[in-house]
Design a protein around this motif. Structure first.
Motif, PDB file in Angstrom:
ATOM      1  N   ALA A 364      -4.797  -6.913  -8.958  1.00  0.00           N
ATOM      2  CA  ALA A 364      -3.920  -5.886  -8.394  1.00  0.00           C
ATOM      3  C   ALA A 364      -4.632  -4.543  -8.289  1.00  0.00           C
ATOM      4  CB  ALA A 364      -2.662  -5.749  -9.246  1.00  0.00           C
ATOM      5  N   ILE A 365      -5.417  -4.188  -9.312  1.00  0.00           N
ATOM      6  CA  ILE A 365      -6.151  -2.926  -9.278  1.00  0.00           C
ATOM      7  C   ILE A 365      -7.211  -2.956  -8.181  1.00  0.00           C
ATOM      8  CG2 ILE A 365      -7.722  -1.432 -10.571  1.00  0.00           C
ATOM      9  CD1 ILE A 365      -6.248  -2.299 -13.108  1.00  0.00           C
ATOM     10  N   GLY A 366      -7.908  -4.076  -8.073  1.00  0.00           N
ATOM     11  CA  GLY A 366      -8.917  -4.208  -7.027  1.00  0.00           C
ATOM     12  C   GLY A 366      -8.323  -4.086  -5.636  1.00  0.00           C
ATOM     13  N   GLN A 367      -7.166  -4.711  -5.425  1.00  0.00           N
ATOM     14  CA  GLN A 367      -6.510  -4.634  -4.119  1.00  0.00           C
ATOM     15  C   GLN A 367      -6.023  -3.219  -3.839  1.00  0.00           C
ATOM     16  OE1 GLN A 367      -6.271  -7.245  -1.812  1.00  0.00           O
ATOM     17  NE2 GLN A 367      -5.705  -5.503  -0.525  1.00  0.00           N
ATOM     18  N   ALA A 368      -5.491  -2.559  -4.876  1.00  0.00           N
ATOM     19  CA  ALA A 368      -5.029  -1.180  -4.699  1.00  0.00           C
ATOM     20  C   ALA A 368      -6.187  -0.262  -4.336  1.00  0.00           C
ATOM     21  CB  ALA A 368      -4.353  -0.688  -5.973  1.00  0.00           C
ATOM     22  N   SER A 369      -7.329  -0.459  -4.999  1.00  0.00           N
ATOM     23  CA  SER A 369      -8.505   0.354  -4.708  1.00  0.00           C
ATOM     24  C   SER A 369      -8.981   0.143  -3.276  1.00  0.00           C
ATOM     25  CB  SER A 369      -9.624   0.010  -5.695  1.00  0.00           C
ATOM     26  OG  SER A 369     -10.783   0.755  -5.418  1.00  0.00           O
ATOM     27  N   GLN A 370      -8.984  -1.110  -2.846  1.00  0.00           N
ATOM     28  CA  GLN A 370      -9.417  -1.423  -1.483  1.00  0.00           C
ATOM     29  C   GLN A 370      -8.446  -0.851  -0.450  1.00  0.00           C
ATOM     30  OE1 GLN A 370     -10.206  -5.574  -0.891  1.00  0.00           O
ATOM     31  NE2 GLN A 370     -10.474  -5.387   1.294  1.00  0.00           N
ATOM     32  N   ASP A 371      -7.150  -1.007  -0.702  1.00  0.00           N
ATOM     33  CA  ASP A 371      -6.152  -0.470   0.224  1.00  0.00           C
ATOM     34  C   ASP A 371      -6.236   1.052   0.297  1.00  0.00           C
ATOM     35  OD1 ASP A 371      -5.255  -2.979   0.771  1.00  0.00           O
ATOM     36  OD2 ASP A 371      -3.483  -2.867  -0.516  1.00  0.00           O
ATOM     37  N   TYR A 372      -6.450   1.688  -0.840  1.00  0.00           N
ATOM     38  CA  TYR A 372      -6.524   3.150  -0.884  1.00  0.00           C
ATOM     39  C   TYR A 372      -7.672   3.658  -0.013  1.00  0.00           C
ATOM     40  CZ  TYR A 372      -6.234   7.795  -3.058  1.00  0.00           C
ATOM     41  OH  TYR A 372      -6.080   9.139  -3.289  1.00  0.00           O
ATOM     42  N   GLU A 373      -8.803   2.949  -0.082  1.00  0.00           N
ATOM     43  CA  GLU A 373      -9.965   3.359   0.701  1.00  0.00           C
ATOM     44  C   GLU A 373      -9.788   3.044   2.180  1.00  0.00           C
ATOM     45  OE1 GLU A 373     -13.560   4.793   1.977  1.00  0.00           O
ATOM     46  OE2 GLU A 373     -12.552   5.122   0.045  1.00  0.00           O
ATOM     47  N   HIS A 374      -9.367   1.810   2.485  1.00  0.00           N
ATOM     48  CA  HIS A 374      -9.351   1.361   3.878  1.00  0.00           C
ATOM     49  C   HIS A 374      -8.099   1.794   4.639  1.00  0.00           C
ATOM     50  CE1 HIS A 374     -12.960  -1.145   3.653  1.00  0.00           C
ATOM     51  NE2 HIS A 374     -12.576  -1.455   2.429  1.00  0.00           N
ATOM     52  N   LYS A 375      -6.961   1.864   3.969  1.00  0.00           N
ATOM     53  CA  LYS A 375      -5.716   2.169   4.665  1.00  0.00           C
ATOM     54  C   LYS A 375      -5.300   3.631   4.557  1.00  0.00           C
ATOM     55  CE  LYS A 375      -3.847  -2.500   4.075  1.00  0.00           C
ATOM     56  NZ  LYS A 375      -2.708  -3.306   3.562  1.00  0.00           N
ATOM     57  N   PHE A 376      -5.905   4.350   3.605  1.00  0.00           N
ATOM     58  CA  PHE A 376      -5.495   5.740   3.401  1.00  0.00           C
ATOM     59  C   PHE A 376      -6.636   6.716   3.663  1.00  0.00           C
ATOM     60  CE2 PHE A 376      -4.592   9.431   0.643  1.00  0.00           C
ATOM     61  CZ  PHE A 376      -3.370   9.810   1.184  1.00  0.00           C
TER      62      PHE A 376
END
Length: 383
Positions: A364-376
């Motif tokens: 979950a943390i890894g996905q959040a980190s990836q989403d934060y970078e790529h989607k935000f």
């Protein structure tokens, strides 16, 4: 243990963004202390050209991946002159300004799709390569630098007087050109410390996230271990809670995901003619801190603890003779081994809860980190 852990990071990503705390000088300071004379022009060396070429090569990777998956990828590569792009990306100190300018114009054209961050990243890398190549090879580069500095000085003086966001509009692009052409790094840092400001601030009530994460844990599982060479069998019942806390911080958003529980185990261990029945009570806890700032989402390693107390509930003797003697010897032996058994149980329980908590939150943390970078962050940076 944490079936709903992913919910936490989805909510965090969509609800919180804490962007840099302002430090350094204020723009108003330049009213009394103007920029003064321009720092001397410094011709970029060969290493600067190599760095610009390498940065261009790095910027091509996301775009290459995008075009490889796109049905129109072949057409895009033809339009962008992909072979020329790759040649400049591998040119090192032999960057060709005229070729870079032609490529930049294609990326800066009014074509649908060029606003995507994969294209924008390459466009910016091309602009940076052009700046450093011109500064390194063009005889008029020093004059261009002086004009830019004079314009920047005027804008900063005006902004120091007016102190409005509008008065800073032209400062950012000029600072970017100075950075790209490797000029006046100290001055750039000083001005940026005065004009950089958070561009988004949001406040989220703790109860909003807690309602999505907090839950009760209630489960029964078998016990099947070997302790000091003796098989131990039985059942364990774990009851507790998973909950979320916000922690004070002036630098970033900080949350702590915690697990607090009690495990009550009833077990039997048999060795020879002796069967020992016991009850074990273990207090379990695990915590993981999660951080969000303007750059990334990350977490500390899980911290876990366990404290075990055992109680003898019975001793069974399977022997036709000497039962009382065997029971006395067994009872004495159990008392002697009790501290060691409890220590072993604590270590195993601590490692087990740490490993499970870490495993169930890592994805979950890894996905959040990836989403934060790529989607935000990337879409914001591409604007």
């Amino acid at each position: 243990m944490l079936r709903h852990a992913a919910v936490l990071f989805v909510v965090l990503f969509s609800s919180i963004s804490i962007l840099g705390i302002c430090k350094g000088v204020d723009i108003a300071d330049f009213r009394n202390q103007p920029l003064g004379e321009a720092p001397p022009f410094q011709k970029p060396d060969k290493n600067a050209l190599v760095e610009a070429s390498a940065q261009l090569r790095k910027s091509l990777k996301p775009l290459d991946a995008l075009l490889s998956e796109s049905k129109s990828g072949v057409d895009w590569r033809a339009y962008l002159d992909w072979s020329a792009l790759e040649a400049q990306a591998d040119a090192g100190q032999k960057l060709d300004t005229s070729v870079l300018l032609k490529l930049y114009r294609r990326f800066n054209a009014n074509e649908n799709g060029l606003e995507m961050y994969q294209f924008v990243t390459v466009r910016r890398a091309l602009a940076a390569a052009i700046e450093v190549a011109v500064a390194a090879t063009n005889d008029q580069a020093a004059e261009t630098y002086t004009k830019r500095f004079q314009k920047l000085s005027g804008l900063v003086s005006k902004a120091a007087k007016e102190k409005t966001p509008k008065s800073l509009d032209g400062v950012g692009p000029l600072l970017a050109r100075l950075v790209e052409s490797r000029q006046a790094p100290g001055l750039v840092t000083k001005i940026r410390s005065a004009v950089d400001r958070p561009n988004l601030y949001m406040s989220v009530d703790e109860s909003l996230l807690s309602s999505a994460v907090d839950r009760v844990v209630d489960r029964t599982s078998p016990v099947n271990e070997v302790v000091l060479g003796t098989p131990v069998r039985g059942t364990g019942h774990t009851s507790g809670t998973v909950f979320l806390d916000f922690l004070p911080s002036s630098q970033r958003a900080v949350t702590q995901l915690s697990f607090q529980a009690t495990n009550l185990a009833n077990t039997r261990s048999t060795k020879g003619p002796v069967t020992v029945c016991s009850e074990g009570l273990t207090e379990l806890s695990a915590q993981k801190r999660i951080y969000i700032d303007d750059e990334r989402v990350w977490a500390d390693p899980t911290i876990a603890s366990a404290s075990t107390q055992t109680r003898l509930t019975g001793i069974g003797i399977k022997s036709r003779f000497g039962k009382n003697f065997i029971r006395r010897v067994a009872s004495k032996k159990v008392s002697q081994l009790k501290p060691k058994i409890e220590a072993i149980s604590e270590r195993r329980a601590q490692e087990r809860v740490r490993r499970e908590f870490e495993s169930e939150t890592a994805e979950a943390i890894g996905q959040a980190s990836q989403d934060y970078e790529h989607k935000f962050r990337r879409p914001l940076k591409a604007r």
